[in-house]
Design a protein around this motif. Structure first.
Motif, mmCIF file in Angstrom:
data_model
loop_
_atom_site.group_PDB
_atom_site.id
_atom_site.type_symbol
_atom_site.label_atom_id
_atom_site.label_comp_id
_atom_site.label_asym_id
_atom_site.label_seq_id
_atom_site.Cartn_x
_atom_site.Cartn_y
_atom_site.Cartn_z
ATOM 1 N N LEU A 225 0.818 -1.216 0.000
ATOM 2 C CA LEU A 225 0.000 0.000 0.000
ATOM 3 C C LEU A 225 0.851 1.264 0.000
ATOM 4 N N SER A 226 2.051 1.194 0.550
ATOM 5 C CA SER A 226 2.910 2.382 0.581
ATOM 6 C C SER A 226 3.434 2.752 -0.801
ATOM 7 N N ALA A 227 3.385 1.828 -1.751
ATOM 8 C CA ALA A 227 3.877 2.104 -3.096
ATOM 9 C C ALA A 227 2.798 2.674 -3.999
ATOM 10 N N VAL A 228 1.552 2.774 -3.498
ATOM 11 C CA VAL A 228 0.434 3.264 -4.300
ATOM 12 C C VAL A 228 0.035 4.643 -3.807
ATOM 13 N N SER A 229 -0.119 5.573 -4.734
ATOM 14 C CA SER A 229 -0.523 6.934 -4.394
ATOM 15 C C SER A 229 -1.994 6.961 -4.002
ATOM 16 N N ALA A 230 -2.313 7.595 -2.883
ATOM 17 C CA ALA A 230 -3.700 7.689 -2.432
ATOM 18 C C ALA A 230 -4.515 8.631 -3.319
ATOM 19 N N ALA A 231 -3.865 9.601 -3.941
ATOM 20 C CA ALA A 231 -4.578 10.573 -4.763
ATOM 21 C C ALA A 231 -4.921 10.029 -6.149
ATOM 22 N N THR A 232 -3.954 9.341 -6.783
ATOM 23 C CA THR A 232 -4.170 8.912 -8.163
ATOM 24 C C THR A 232 -4.356 7.403 -8.313
ATOM 25 N N GLY A 233 -3.871 6.620 -7.360
ATOM 26 C CA GLY A 233 -3.948 5.174 -7.463
ATOM 27 C C GLY A 233 -2.812 4.576 -8.277
ATOM 28 N N ALA A 234 -1.903 5.406 -8.735
ATOM 29 C CA ALA A 234 -0.763 4.933 -9.523
ATOM 30 C C ALA A 234 0.415 4.614 -8.602
ATOM 31 N N LEU A 235 1.409 3.905 -9.134
ATOM 32 C CA LEU A 235 2.599 3.604 -8.347
ATOM 33 C C LEU A 235 3.419 4.866 -8.107
ATOM 34 N N GLN A 236 3.931 5.001 -6.907
ATOM 35 C CA GLN A 236 4.787 6.120 -6.552
ATOM 36 C C GLN A 236 6.245 5.692 -6.673
ATOM 37 N N VAL A 237 7.088 6.604 -7.008
ATOM 38 C CA VAL A 237 8.525 6.345 -6.977
ATOM 39 C C VAL A 237 8.997 6.700 -5.571
ATOM 40 N N PRO A 238 9.652 5.769 -4.875
ATOM 41 C CA PRO A 238 10.104 6.052 -3.513
ATOM 42 C C PRO A 238 11.198 7.110 -3.494
ATOM 43 N N PRO A 239 11.479 7.674 -2.322
ATOM 44 C CA PRO A 239 12.500 8.718 -2.226
ATOM 45 C C PRO A 239 13.879 8.261 -2.687
ATOM 46 N N VAL A 240 14.149 6.955 -2.650
ATOM 47 C CA VAL A 240 15.439 6.437 -3.092
ATOM 48 C C VAL A 240 15.620 6.635 -4.589
ATOM 49 N N GLY A 241 14.515 6.584 -5.338
ATOM 50 C CA GLY A 241 14.591 6.815 -6.764
ATOM 51 C C GLY A 241 14.271 5.613 -7.628
#
Length: 62
Positions: free
Chosen positions: A29-45
């Motif tokens: 769940l932490s890899a999914v954006s709550a606003a768009t539902g798309a995958l987020q890129v983590p701060p590491v890159g």
């Protein structure tokens, strides 16, 4: 106790197919954006490393 719990999880996943998505999510769940539902890129890159079994970044290669 563990065999009883394991048998209950197995039965639940076989009998009720919607429970499979709850018990075994396809992506964290932490890899999914709550606003768009798309995958987020983590701060590491990047999402995962290719050279480790778990996908976590390793400081000491071995």
């Amino acid at each position: 106790m563990v065999p009883i719990f394991s048998a209950g999880i197995y039965r639940c996943s076989v009998i009720r197919s919607p429970s499979r998505h709850i018990l075994f999510p396809s992506t964290p769940l932490s890899a999914v954006s709550a606003a768009t539902g798309a995958l987020q890129v983590p701060p590491v890159g990047r999402l995962a490393s290719k050279d480790s079994l778990s996908g976590a970044e390793e400081t000491c290669k071995g």
